[in-house]
Enzyme design. Structure first.
Site, PDB file in Angstrom:
ATOM      1  NE  ARG A  96      -1.362  -1.406   3.620  1.00  0.00           N
ATOM      2  CZ  ARG A  96      -1.545  -1.514   4.921  1.00  0.00           C
ATOM      3  NH1 ARG A  96      -2.754  -1.539   5.429  1.00  0.00           N
ATOM      4  NH2 ARG A  96      -0.511  -1.589   5.739  1.00  0.00           N
ATOM      5  CE  LYS A 151       8.015 -15.666  12.657  1.00  0.00           C
ATOM      6  NZ  LYS A 151       8.494 -14.361  13.227  1.00  0.00           N
ATOM      7  CG  ASP A 191       6.984 -11.794  15.303  1.00  0.00           C
ATOM      8  OD1 ASP A 191       6.277 -12.175  14.364  1.00  0.00           O
ATOM      9  OD2 ASP A 191       8.113 -11.281  15.132  1.00  0.00           O
TER      10      ASP A 191
END
Ligand code: NAP
Length: 311
Positions: free
Chosen positions: A38, A91, A169
């Protein structure tokens, strides 16, 4: 040699720029042909606002690599698979276990490849560690995964939001190695998550697991570590101690260094993606994501000091 597979990449952010673009340039079986992002574009390639525009205007693409955050990736993957494209997922493969199971079913139905990647499994020493432990009797595993979130994730908001996983994460990278190298499955028995007062996801976590035969597996994840960073997995068994350091780049066996190699993780991922496409296969192992989901299911939570990017 057959023509390279035409690939579109979605989400031109940190990991796409640092790893995907340079690695793709080294894999002749794939050719980066378009970008969708974007707020960013590529100097020479066709660049689109989002995946829907890319699929509509570059219909010759055969494969899509999704480098966006896990939240929102499901809709992008559905669009790509429905359009008949092979899909590679960064991932963690999604924001929930069940959405990725749905993607795997959809990919099967459409006859395309779905590759849920775990880049840390491609670290240089992981396969050797797995081979050493194939028939070992595991006695204890200790994971220490401590890094500085301000250094590695400056200004990233999605990591703190629901589905962003917080310290899991990076922590899921350790769990992806763990579930690759151990000769038996593991399951969590207790977890403790420390969530900053102003965030939705943990900044630190302790995860107690067990192997199927009852050996303890203890993991400590912390995003508040400044100075030297620690990404270690220590496996004690009936054989010599196996110690993976630096996220699987280095291997010590019985205290002696055996492997220390440069990072080729993303190059190996793309080679494997091309192989899966050629073989008409998928690779979707959800074990690491399931462990994180279980940690959130079981986890006691403490609210800790608010986190700000500028301390
Ligand atoms: P990032 O720097 O935030 O980049 C992600 C890109 O995705 C953004 O630049 C953004 O580009 C696009 N995007 C689309 N929807 C978005 C949304 N709702 N919020 C934020 N960005 C959105 O993230 P990253 O560090 O590259 O991580 C992306 C994925 O790679 C994650 O799953 C992460 O776990 C994984 N990964 C990251 C690292 C690392 O060290 N950073 C290492 C290995 C794996 P536009 O705004 O232009 O659309």
């Amino acid at each position: 040699m057959s023509d390279p597979i035409q690939l579109g990449l979605v989400g031109l952010g940190t990991i796409a720029r640092n790893q995907h673009l340079p690695s793709l340039a080294e894999v002749p079986a794939l050719r980066l042909a378009a970008i969708a992002s974007r707020h960013a574009g590529h100097d020479t390639l066709p660049s689109y606002h989002d995946i829907d525009e890319m699929l509509a205007k570059s219909p010759d693409l055969q494969a899509i690599s999704l480098c966006t955050p896990p939240q929102g990736r499901f809709a992008q993957a559905v669009a790509a698979i429905t359009a008949g494209k092979h899909v590679m997922l960064e991932k963690p493969p999604g924001a929930s276990v069940s959405e990725v199971e749905g993607l795997a079913r959809l990919a099967r139905a459409k006859g395309v490849t779905l590759f849920a990647t775990w880049h840390s499994r491609e670290a240089a020493a992981v396969e050797e560690a797995r081979a050493l432990l194939t028939s070992a009797a595991i006695r204890r595993v200790t994971i220490t995964w401590k890094e500085d979130v301000r250094h590695w994730h400056p200004g990233q908001e999605w990591i703190w939001e629901p589905g962003g996983l917080g310290v899991f994460d990076p922590g899921i990278n350790a769990l992806s190695i763990l579930t690759r190298i151990l000769p038996e499955p593991v399951h969590p028995v207790a977890a403790h998550l420390e969530v900053p007062q102003n965030k939705q996801a943990p900044i630190a976590a302790k995860l107690d697991m067990q192997t199927a035969s009852g050996a303890p597996v203890e993991a400590e994840f912390d995003w508040r570590q400044t100075g030297p960073q620690t990404w270690d997995i220590r496996v004690e068994s009936d054989g010599p101690e196996v110690l993976l350091r630096e996220g699987g780049a280095k291997l010590f066996v019985g205290g002696a260094e055996r492997i220390a190699a440069e990072d080729r993780e993303y190059r190996r991922l793309y080679v494997r993606f091309a192989e899966l496409i050629a073989a008409g296969e998928s690779d979707v192992d959800l074990a690491p994501l399931q462990l994180v989901a279980d940690a959130f299911l079981l986890g006691a939570q403490s609210r800790v000091e608010a986190f700000h990017d500028d301390p």
